[in-house]
Write a protein that holds these residues in place. Structure first.
Motif, PDB file in Angstrom:
ATOM      1  N   VAL A 126      21.186  -4.301 -43.836  1.00  0.00           N
ATOM      2  CA  VAL A 126      22.482  -4.052 -44.480  1.00  0.00           C
ATOM      3  C   VAL A 126      22.419  -4.421 -45.961  1.00  0.00           C
ATOM      4  N   VAL A 127      21.786  -5.533 -46.275  1.00  0.00           N
ATOM      5  CA  VAL A 127      21.656  -5.952 -47.675  1.00  0.00           C
ATOM      6  C   VAL A 127      20.862  -4.915 -48.459  1.00  0.00           C
ATOM      7  N   ALA A 128      19.784  -4.404 -47.877  1.00  0.00           N
ATOM      8  CA  ALA A 128      18.976  -3.383 -48.553  1.00  0.00           C
ATOM      9  C   ALA A 128      19.800  -2.120 -48.816  1.00  0.00           C
ATOM     10  N   ILE A 129      20.611  -1.711 -47.830  1.00  0.00           N
ATOM     11  CA  ILE A 129      21.465  -0.529 -47.994  1.00  0.00           C
ATOM     12  C   ILE A 129      22.474  -0.761 -49.115  1.00  0.00           C
ATOM     13  N   PHE A 130      23.097  -1.937 -49.122  1.00  0.00           N
ATOM     14  CA  PHE A 130      24.083  -2.221 -50.161  1.00  0.00           C
ATOM     15  C   PHE A 130      23.447  -2.302 -51.548  1.00  0.00           C
ATOM     16  N   GLU A 131      22.227  -2.808 -51.633  1.00  0.00           N
ATOM     17  CA  GLU A 131      21.556  -2.870 -52.932  1.00  0.00           C
ATOM     18  C   GLU A 131      21.253  -1.470 -53.456  1.00  0.00           C
ATOM     19  N   LYS A 132      20.790  -0.574 -52.570  1.00  0.00           N
ATOM     20  CA  LYS A 132      20.550   0.812 -52.975  1.00  0.00           C
ATOM     21  C   LYS A 132      21.855   1.484 -53.386  1.00  0.00           C
ATOM     22  N   GLN A 133      22.892   1.238 -52.598  1.00  0.00           N
ATOM     23  CA  GLN A 133      24.197   1.825 -52.894  1.00  0.00           C
ATOM     24  C   GLN A 133      24.712   1.315 -54.237  1.00  0.00           C
ATOM     25  N   LYS A 134      24.504   0.044 -54.512  1.00  0.00           N
ATOM     26  CA  LYS A 134      24.962  -0.536 -55.775  1.00  0.00           C
ATOM     27  C   LYS A 134      24.234   0.101 -56.965  1.00  0.00           C
ATOM     28  N   LEU A 135      22.922   0.284 -56.840  1.00  0.00           N
ATOM     29  CA  LEU A 135      22.161   0.918 -57.921  1.00  0.00           C
ATOM     30  C   LEU A 135      22.619   2.356 -58.157  1.00  0.00           C
ATOM     31  N   CYS A 136      22.839   3.078 -57.061  1.00  0.00           N
ATOM     32  CA  CYS A 136      23.299   4.460 -57.175  1.00  0.00           C
ATOM     33  C   CYS A 136      24.684   4.499 -57.823  1.00  0.00           C
ATOM     34  N   TYR A 137      25.571   3.618 -57.394  1.00  0.00           N
ATOM     35  CA  TYR A 137      26.907   3.551 -57.969  1.00  0.00           C
ATOM     36  C   TYR A 137      26.845   3.227 -59.461  1.00  0.00           C
ATOM     37  N   GLU A 138      25.980   2.283 -59.838  1.00  0.00           N
ATOM     38  CA  GLU A 138      25.859   1.906 -61.248  1.00  0.00           C
ATOM     39  C   GLU A 138      25.366   3.079 -62.092  1.00  0.00           C
ATOM     40  N   ALA A 142      29.206  17.809 -62.035  1.00  0.00           N
ATOM     41  CA  ALA A 142      28.989  16.431 -61.572  1.00  0.00           C
ATOM     42  C   ALA A 142      30.220  15.901 -60.853  1.00  0.00           C
ATOM     43  N   LEU A 143      31.382  16.170 -61.418  1.00  0.00           N
ATOM     44  CA  LEU A 143      32.621  15.721 -60.771  1.00  0.00           C
ATOM     45  C   LEU A 143      32.812  16.399 -59.411  1.00  0.00           C
ATOM     46  N   LYS A 144      32.533  17.694 -59.349  1.00  0.00           N
ATOM     47  CA  LYS A 144      32.671  18.418 -58.078  1.00  0.00           C
ATOM     48  C   LYS A 144      31.721  17.867 -57.031  1.00  0.00           C
ATOM     49  N   LEU A 145      30.496  17.560 -57.424  1.00  0.00           N
ATOM     50  CA  LEU A 145      29.522  17.024 -56.473  1.00  0.00           C
ATOM     51  C   LEU A 145      30.019  15.714 -55.874  1.00  0.00           C
ATOM     52  N   ILE A 190      25.208   7.876 -49.707  1.00  0.00           N
ATOM     53  CA  ILE A 190      24.844   7.234 -50.962  1.00  0.00           C
ATOM     54  C   ILE A 190      23.348   6.943 -51.037  1.00  0.00           C
ATOM     55  N   VAL A 191      22.769   6.473 -49.931  1.00  0.00           N
ATOM     56  CA  VAL A 191      21.377   6.044 -50.004  1.00  0.00           C
ATOM     57  C   VAL A 191      20.403   7.103 -49.521  1.00  0.00           C
ATOM     58  N   SER A 192      20.900   8.224 -49.026  1.00  0.00           N
ATOM     59  CA  SER A 192      19.973   9.240 -48.551  1.00  0.00           C
ATOM     60  C   SER A 192      19.236   9.858 -49.724  1.00  0.00           C
ATOM     61  N   SER A 193      18.035  10.260 -49.499  1.00  0.00           N
ATOM     62  CA  SER A 193      17.171  10.769 -50.548  1.00  0.00           C
ATOM     63  C   SER A 193      17.733  12.002 -51.261  1.00  0.00           C
ATOM     64  N   PRO A 194      18.254  13.023 -50.526  1.00  0.00           N
ATOM     65  CA  PRO A 194      18.744  14.209 -51.262  1.00  0.00           C
ATOM     66  C   PRO A 194      19.884  13.881 -52.227  1.00  0.00           C
ATOM     67  N   GLN A 195      20.808  13.028 -51.815  1.00  0.00           N
ATOM     68  CA  GLN A 195      21.926  12.702 -52.707  1.00  0.00           C
ATOM     69  C   GLN A 195      21.459  11.858 -53.885  1.00  0.00           C
ATOM     70  N   ALA A 196      20.571  10.911 -53.612  1.00  0.00           N
ATOM     71  CA  ALA A 196      20.050  10.097 -54.707  1.00  0.00           C
ATOM     72  C   ALA A 196      19.314  10.985 -55.705  1.00  0.00           C
ATOM     73  N   GLU A 197      18.574  11.971 -55.187  1.00  0.00           N
ATOM     74  CA  GLU A 197      17.872  12.906 -56.069  1.00  0.00           C
ATOM     75  C   GLU A 197      18.867  13.765 -56.857  1.00  0.00           C
ATOM     76  N   GLN A 198      19.965  14.182 -56.203  1.00  0.00           N
ATOM     77  CA  GLN A 198      20.980  14.972 -56.909  1.00  0.00           C
ATOM     78  C   GLN A 198      21.586  14.167 -58.046  1.00  0.00           C
ATOM     79  N   PHE A 199      21.899  12.896 -57.776  1.00  0.00           N
ATOM     80  CA  PHE A 199      22.496  12.060 -58.819  1.00  0.00           C
ATOM     81  C   PHE A 199      21.507  11.820 -59.952  1.00  0.00           C
ATOM     82  N   SER A 200      20.247  11.638 -59.602  1.00  0.00           N
ATOM     83  CA  SER A 200      19.221  11.453 -60.627  1.00  0.00           C
ATOM     84  C   SER A 200      19.074  12.731 -61.458  1.00  0.00           C
TER      85      SER A 200
END
Length: 164
Positions: free
Chosen positions: A28-40, A82-85, A102-112
Motif C-alpha cells: 500500500v505504501v508503494a502504491i501511495f508513493e507512486k500515486q503521489k509522484l504521479c499527482y505531483e 490534458a484536461l479531458k484525459l 494512477i499507478v498503471s503503466s499506460p496512464q503513467a506513460e500518458q501523463f509522462s
C-alpha cells in the motif's frame, strides 16, 4: 507509514500473520508513493499550463507577432487534451480503481507523454517569441533608418532652396 513498517518488520518474523500485514502495508505504501509522484507531476504540469494563460491573453492583441500566435494554438489544444484525459479518468467507482488507474503503466506513460509534449510546445513557443522579437527589432531599425534618410533629405531640400 514507514515507522509502522520499521516496527512491523521485526514482528513479522515472530508471527506469520504479522508478516502478511507488514507485506500488505509495504504494498500500500508503494502504491501511495507512486500515486503521489504521479499527482505531483500532473499538478506541476497544470500549474505551468495555468501560468501561461495570462501571457497568452496579452499576446492575443499583438498584431506583429504572427509566429507567436501560431505557437499558442497547439499549446491551448494540448491543454484541452490534458484536461479531458484527466477528467475522463476522474470518475471511479472505488478507491481501488482510482489507484489502479494512477499507478498503471499506460496512464503513467500518458501523463509522462503529456508533460513531454508540453515541454516541446514550450520550446516551439519560445522560438516563435524570439523570432517575432527579431523581426520586430529589424522593422524598428528599418523604420528608424528610413526616418533618418527622410530627415536628411528634408535638410538637403531646405539647403538647396536656401541656395537658390
Amino acid at each position: 507509514m514507514n515507522v509502522l513498517i520499521d516496527i512491523g518488520e521485526p514482528l513479522s518474523q515472530l508471527h506469520p500473520t504479522a508478516a502478511l500485514v507488514v507485506g500488505l502495508i509495504k504494498s500500500v505504501v508503494a502504491i501511495f508513493e507512486k500515486q503521489k509522484l504521479c499527482y505531483e507531476k500532473l499538478s506541476d504540469l497544470f500549474e505551468r499550463m495555468a501560468s501561461l494563460l495570462p501571457c497568452f491573453e496579452q499576446m492575443k492583441g499583438l498584431k506583429n507577432f504572427g509566429n507567436v500566435q501560431q505557437a499558442i494554438g497547439p499549446i491551448l489544444g494540448h491543454m484541452e487534451a490534458a484536461l479531458k484525459l484527466v477528467l475522463n479518468h476522474s470518475t471511479f467507482n472505488s478507491l481501488k480503481q482510482f489507484l489502479d488507474f494512477i499507478v498503471s503503466s499506460p496512464q503513467a506513460e500518458q501523463f509522462s507523454a503529456l508533460s513531454d509534449k508540453f515541454e516541446k510546445l514550450l520550446v516551439d513557443y519560445n522560438t516563435a517569441v524570439q523570432l517575432d522579437m527579431a523581426i520586430a527589432q529589424d522593422q524598428l531599425l528599418e523604420n528608424a533608418a528610413q526616418s533618418q534618410v527622410e530627415e536628411a533629405l528634408k535638410k538637403l531640400n531646405y539647403v538647396e532652396k536656401s541656395l537658390l
